[in-house]
Enzyme design. Sequence first.
Site, PDB file in Angstrom:
ATOM      1  N   GLN A  17      37.517 -14.990  19.976  1.00  0.00           N
ATOM      2  CA  GLN A  17      37.033 -16.361  19.834  1.00  0.00           C
ATOM      3  C   GLN A  17      37.862 -17.207  18.866  1.00  0.00           C
ATOM      4  O   GLN A  17      37.814 -18.444  18.942  1.00  0.00           O
ATOM      5  CB  GLN A  17      35.577 -16.345  19.382  1.00  0.00           C
ATOM      6  CG  GLN A  17      34.657 -15.717  20.407  1.00  0.00           C
ATOM      7  CD  GLN A  17      33.213 -15.754  19.991  1.00  0.00           C
ATOM      8  OE1 GLN A  17      32.708 -14.805  19.382  1.00  0.00           O
ATOM      9  NE2 GLN A  17      32.517 -16.830  20.288  1.00  0.00           N
ATOM     10  N   ARG A  74      32.363 -11.265   8.253  1.00  0.00           N
ATOM     11  CA  ARG A  74      32.275 -10.352   9.398  1.00  0.00           C
ATOM     12  C   ARG A  74      33.251 -10.819  10.463  1.00  0.00           C
ATOM     13  O   ARG A  74      33.167 -11.952  10.922  1.00  0.00           O
ATOM     14  CB  ARG A  74      30.841 -10.324   9.938  1.00  0.00           C
ATOM     15  CG  ARG A  74      30.686  -9.518  11.203  1.00  0.00           C
ATOM     16  CD  ARG A  74      29.244  -9.469  11.714  1.00  0.00           C
ATOM     17  NE  ARG A  74      29.223  -8.757  12.979  1.00  0.00           N
ATOM     18  CZ  ARG A  74      28.795  -9.301  14.130  1.00  0.00           C
ATOM     19  NH1 ARG A  74      28.323 -10.537  14.161  1.00  0.00           N
ATOM     20  NH2 ARG A  74      28.839  -8.616  15.242  1.00  0.00           N
ATOM     21  N   HIS A 118      33.851  -6.387  19.906  1.00  0.00           N
ATOM     22  CA  HIS A 118      33.166  -7.665  20.171  1.00  0.00           C
ATOM     23  C   HIS A 118      33.741  -8.230  21.469  1.00  0.00           C
ATOM     24  O   HIS A 118      34.240  -9.344  21.535  1.00  0.00           O
ATOM     25  CB  HIS A 118      33.355  -8.634  19.001  1.00  0.00           C
ATOM     26  CG  HIS A 118      32.337  -9.749  18.967  1.00  0.00           C
ATOM     27  ND1 HIS A 118      31.539 -10.017  17.859  1.00  0.00           N
ATOM     28  CD2 HIS A 118      31.983 -10.653  19.896  1.00  0.00           C
ATOM     29  CE1 HIS A 118      30.763 -11.056  18.117  1.00  0.00           C
ATOM     30  NE2 HIS A 118      30.996 -11.453  19.342  1.00  0.00           N
ATOM     31  N   ASN A 162      29.153  -5.095  19.059  1.00  0.00           N
ATOM     32  CA  ASN A 162      28.407  -6.343  18.971  1.00  0.00           C
ATOM     33  C   ASN A 162      27.633  -6.543  20.282  1.00  0.00           C
ATOM     34  O   ASN A 162      28.245  -6.630  21.349  1.00  0.00           O
ATOM     35  CB  ASN A 162      29.325  -7.547  18.753  1.00  0.00           C
ATOM     36  CG  ASN A 162      28.524  -8.829  18.680  1.00  0.00           C
ATOM     37  OD1 ASN A 162      27.867  -9.100  17.677  1.00  0.00           O
ATOM     38  ND2 ASN A 162      28.514  -9.591  19.756  1.00  0.00           N
ATOM     39  N   GLU A 163      26.323  -6.577  20.193  1.00  0.00           N
ATOM     40  CA  GLU A 163      25.468  -6.991  21.301  1.00  0.00           C
ATOM     41  C   GLU A 163      25.746  -6.245  22.615  1.00  0.00           C
ATOM     42  O   GLU A 163      26.151  -6.830  23.624  1.00  0.00           O
ATOM     43  CB  GLU A 163      25.582  -8.502  21.515  1.00  0.00           C
ATOM     44  CG  GLU A 163      25.236  -9.292  20.286  1.00  0.00           C
ATOM     45  CD  GLU A 163      25.312 -10.798  20.487  1.00  0.00           C
ATOM     46  OE1 GLU A 163      25.759 -11.238  21.569  1.00  0.00           O
ATOM     47  OE2 GLU A 163      24.922 -11.525  19.570  1.00  0.00           O
ATOM     48  N   ASN A 298      21.286 -10.245  15.565  1.00  0.00           N
ATOM     49  CA  ASN A 298      21.817 -11.572  15.929  1.00  0.00           C
ATOM     50  C   ASN A 298      20.684 -12.343  16.590  1.00  0.00           C
ATOM     51  O   ASN A 298      20.233 -11.968  17.687  1.00  0.00           O
ATOM     52  CB  ASN A 298      22.990 -11.431  16.903  1.00  0.00           C
ATOM     53  CG  ASN A 298      24.201 -10.787  16.271  1.00  0.00           C
ATOM     54  OD1 ASN A 298      24.193 -10.475  15.076  1.00  0.00           O
ATOM     55  ND2 ASN A 298      25.252 -10.586  17.052  1.00  0.00           N
ATOM     56  N   TYR A 300      19.056 -16.167  17.722  1.00  0.00           N
ATOM     57  CA  TYR A 300      19.262 -17.594  17.981  1.00  0.00           C
ATOM     58  C   TYR A 300      17.975 -18.284  18.392  1.00  0.00           C
ATOM     59  O   TYR A 300      17.725 -19.430  18.011  1.00  0.00           O
ATOM     60  CB  TYR A 300      20.353 -17.785  19.041  1.00  0.00           C
ATOM     61  CG  TYR A 300      21.701 -17.381  18.502  1.00  0.00           C
ATOM     62  CD1 TYR A 300      22.173 -16.077  18.641  1.00  0.00           C
ATOM     63  CD2 TYR A 300      22.460 -18.288  17.787  1.00  0.00           C
ATOM     64  CE1 TYR A 300      23.390 -15.697  18.104  1.00  0.00           C
ATOM     65  CE2 TYR A 300      23.692 -17.924  17.248  1.00  0.00           C
ATOM     66  CZ  TYR A 300      24.142 -16.617  17.402  1.00  0.00           C
ATOM     67  OH  TYR A 300      25.349 -16.234  16.871  1.00  0.00           O
ATOM     68  N   GLU A 364      24.177 -12.501  12.689  1.00  0.00           N
ATOM     69  CA  GLU A 364      24.495 -13.799  13.287  1.00  0.00           C
ATOM     70  C   GLU A 364      23.226 -14.653  13.369  1.00  0.00           C
ATOM     71  O   GLU A 364      22.179 -14.152  13.756  1.00  0.00           O
ATOM     72  CB  GLU A 364      25.048 -13.674  14.719  1.00  0.00           C
ATOM     73  CG  GLU A 364      26.440 -13.133  14.821  1.00  0.00           C
ATOM     74  CD  GLU A 364      26.929 -13.086  16.257  1.00  0.00           C
ATOM     75  OE1 GLU A 364      26.448 -13.908  17.088  1.00  0.00           O
ATOM     76  OE2 GLU A 364      27.764 -12.221  16.563  1.00  0.00           O
ATOM     77  N   TRP A 410      26.525 -17.675  11.931  1.00  0.00           N
ATOM     78  CA  TRP A 410      27.446 -17.824  13.059  1.00  0.00           C
ATOM     79  C   TRP A 410      27.659 -19.306  13.274  1.00  0.00           C
ATOM     80  O   TRP A 410      26.723 -20.009  13.680  1.00  0.00           O
ATOM     81  CB  TRP A 410      26.903 -17.184  14.348  1.00  0.00           C
ATOM     82  CG  TRP A 410      27.947 -17.299  15.414  1.00  0.00           C
ATOM     83  CD1 TRP A 410      28.118 -18.330  16.306  1.00  0.00           C
ATOM     84  CD2 TRP A 410      29.038 -16.397  15.642  1.00  0.00           C
ATOM     85  NE1 TRP A 410      29.247 -18.114  17.071  1.00  0.00           N
ATOM     86  CE2 TRP A 410      29.834 -16.942  16.678  1.00  0.00           C
ATOM     87  CE3 TRP A 410      29.439 -15.182  15.080  1.00  0.00           C
ATOM     88  CZ2 TRP A 410      30.980 -16.314  17.155  1.00  0.00           C
ATOM     89  CZ3 TRP A 410      30.590 -14.571  15.532  1.00  0.00           C
ATOM     90  CH2 TRP A 410      31.333 -15.130  16.584  1.00  0.00           C
ATOM     91  N   GLU A 417      33.542 -20.391  22.714  1.00  0.00           N
ATOM     92  CA  GLU A 417      32.178 -19.949  22.968  1.00  0.00           C
ATOM     93  C   GLU A 417      32.050 -19.386  24.383  1.00  0.00           C
ATOM     94  O   GLU A 417      31.258 -19.839  25.210  1.00  0.00           O
ATOM     95  CB  GLU A 417      31.201 -21.094  22.734  1.00  0.00           C
ATOM     96  CG  GLU A 417      29.726 -20.787  23.000  1.00  0.00           C
ATOM     97  CD  GLU A 417      29.205 -19.521  22.317  1.00  0.00           C
ATOM     98  OE1 GLU A 417      29.682 -19.210  21.213  1.00  0.00           O
ATOM     99  OE2 GLU A 417      28.350 -18.843  22.892  1.00  0.00           O
ATOM    100  N   TRP A 418      32.864 -18.354  24.677  1.00  0.00           N
ATOM    101  CA  TRP A 418      32.799 -17.591  25.933  1.00  0.00           C
ATOM    102  C   TRP A 418      32.781 -18.491  27.165  1.00  0.00           C
ATOM    103  O   TRP A 418      33.653 -19.384  27.270  1.00  0.00           O
ATOM    104  CB  TRP A 418      31.620 -16.613  25.839  1.00  0.00           C
ATOM    105  CG  TRP A 418      31.697 -15.782  24.589  1.00  0.00           C
ATOM    106  CD1 TRP A 418      30.838 -15.801  23.527  1.00  0.00           C
ATOM    107  CD2 TRP A 418      32.716 -14.829  24.224  1.00  0.00           C
ATOM    108  NE1 TRP A 418      31.253 -14.917  22.548  1.00  0.00           N
ATOM    109  CE2 TRP A 418      32.397 -14.312  22.952  1.00  0.00           C
ATOM    110  CE3 TRP A 418      33.887 -14.350  24.853  1.00  0.00           C
ATOM    111  CZ2 TRP A 418      33.181 -13.367  22.290  1.00  0.00           C
ATOM    112  CZ3 TRP A 418      34.678 -13.416  24.207  1.00  0.00           C
ATOM    113  CH2 TRP A 418      34.320 -12.912  22.952  1.00  0.00           C
TER     114      TRP A 418
HETATM  115  O1  AZF Z   1      26.477 -17.620  21.428  1.00  0.00           O
HETATM  116  C1  AZF Z   1      26.740 -17.637  20.075  1.00  0.00           C
HETATM  117  C2  AZF Z   1      27.205 -16.245  19.638  1.00  0.00           C
HETATM  118  N1  AZF Z   1      26.216 -15.253  20.030  1.00  0.00           N
HETATM  119  N2  AZF Z   1      26.519 -13.923  19.653  1.00  0.00           N
HETATM  120  C3  AZF Z   1      27.874 -13.464  19.993  1.00  0.00           C
HETATM  121  C4  AZF Z   1      28.936 -14.499  19.646  1.00  0.00           C
HETATM  122  O2  AZF Z   1      30.203 -14.057  20.098  1.00  0.00           O
HETATM  123  C5  AZF Z   1      28.556 -15.852  20.246  1.00  0.00           C
HETATM  124  O3  AZF Z   1      29.560 -16.819  19.975  1.00  0.00           O
HETATM  125 CA    CA Z   2      22.175  -5.868  22.301  1.00  0.00          CA
END
Ligand code: AZF
Ligand code: CA
Length: 456
Positions: A17, A74, A118, A162-163, A298, A300, A364, A410, A417-418
Amino acid sequence: MIFPEDFVWGAATASYQIEGAVKEDGRGQSIWDTFSHTPGNVADGDTGDVACDHYHRYKDDIGLMRELGLAAYRFSIAWPRIQPDGEGSINPRGLAFYDKLVDELLAAEISPYVTLYHWDLPQGLEDRGGWANRDTAYRFADYAQAVHERLGDRVSDWATLNEPWVSAFLGYGNGVHAPGRRDPAYAMRSAHHLLLGHGLAARRLREGGAQRIMLVVNSAPVLTPAQVNDPSAVPDEADAAVVHRIHALLTRQFLDPAVYGTYPEEVIEAAERNGGTGHIQDGDLALINAPIDLVGVNYYNPCVVEAGPGLPADAAWPGSEDVKFATADAPTTAMGWPIVPDGLSRLLVRLSQDYPQVGLMVTENGAAFDDVLEHGRVHDAQRVAYLDGHLREVWRAIEAGADLRGYLVWSLLDNFEWAEGYRRRFGIVHVDYGTQTRVPKDSALWYRGVIGRNGL
Ligand SMILES: OC[C@H]1NNC[C@@H](O)[C@@H]1O
Ligand SMILES: [Ca+2]
């Protein structure tokens, strides 16, 4: 609201990113290079080719972190810089970048928190099945060990993944993320192999003397629309069933194996309906259940569901065809995500009760808003309000007894942003991608004050 004496204040980013320099110093191709260069996958045709050019600007960016008073930073390591094809010999120039980054952080008295994965999987591994291929878990452990051998003398805080939910179900389930596969059975297998990789890597790290190991998950309180603003609302039987199942698929699918060495029955049932459980081999859960010190959370927004017609079968949620993903009665960020600060305290208290053996860290939390740069300033009052509201809930969770170690916003910088590309800005520091100029937003100046006071 004053936080505990040793509470860790920081910020988070990820390699694909922010780094750019995607062909520099021997970096191999990742699935996100492939995916972002495939027309139609990313908004505005954006790619991570340049991003924030952090690969070249890391010293100045660390200077920014120091000015903000961050105690921790991080970041993630791009596997394709370390092993261009995902396995075999180590690329010395790739590892050297992170070696210098760590030394620069330590010189600035900032603790490096390393995420090993990640999402930028080497394309070579994807060509051999990616996370749907069990062997990738073992390649990940080899990569983790090689990185730890080089950095473990200076890095104490290690996140394996990550996630994993996002990697598995957006990457292989509904395909909105790399590698863009749409196959629920692949998604279920990938989730399991990601967990296996976590467990194998965690064991290698521990054998190498790693001090703190964490698994970072995207998590959320799963609520009915009524529960969003009324915690006392009691869902009917059908709604309660889907709330329970989605919580199992989103959060327990990853934390139960990691902490207890068990899968929730809902995961087994989803697998049985999507390709079977043949990929779960005897002994796997024991391997996944490697001792960890922390769970990185993480957060949101809450996940709002009710019983009703679900998503098409190839969606990100195998086993949830009868689940309607609903909207919350709340304002939203530029991502369309509902702003529900107390969702964070409800989540953290729940996790501290379900997994009392491990500490928690908010790895995050943050928001995208349509920022305006004017006269060299960004008056991002909405982001300040979002962060202030959520930090109050972190404080409440601590008061309620949760073992919260820290909070990492974050993100430090606006970044890629993906699938949304650069049009969504999560940074507390504004980035002009044309000039690469960084401008701390009002939220950065506010956050510096919070850190200085150790509270609100
Ligand atoms: O969408 C916001 C963030 N969510 N968690 C993973 C990160 O890579 C994202 O940018
Ligand atoms: Ca997860």
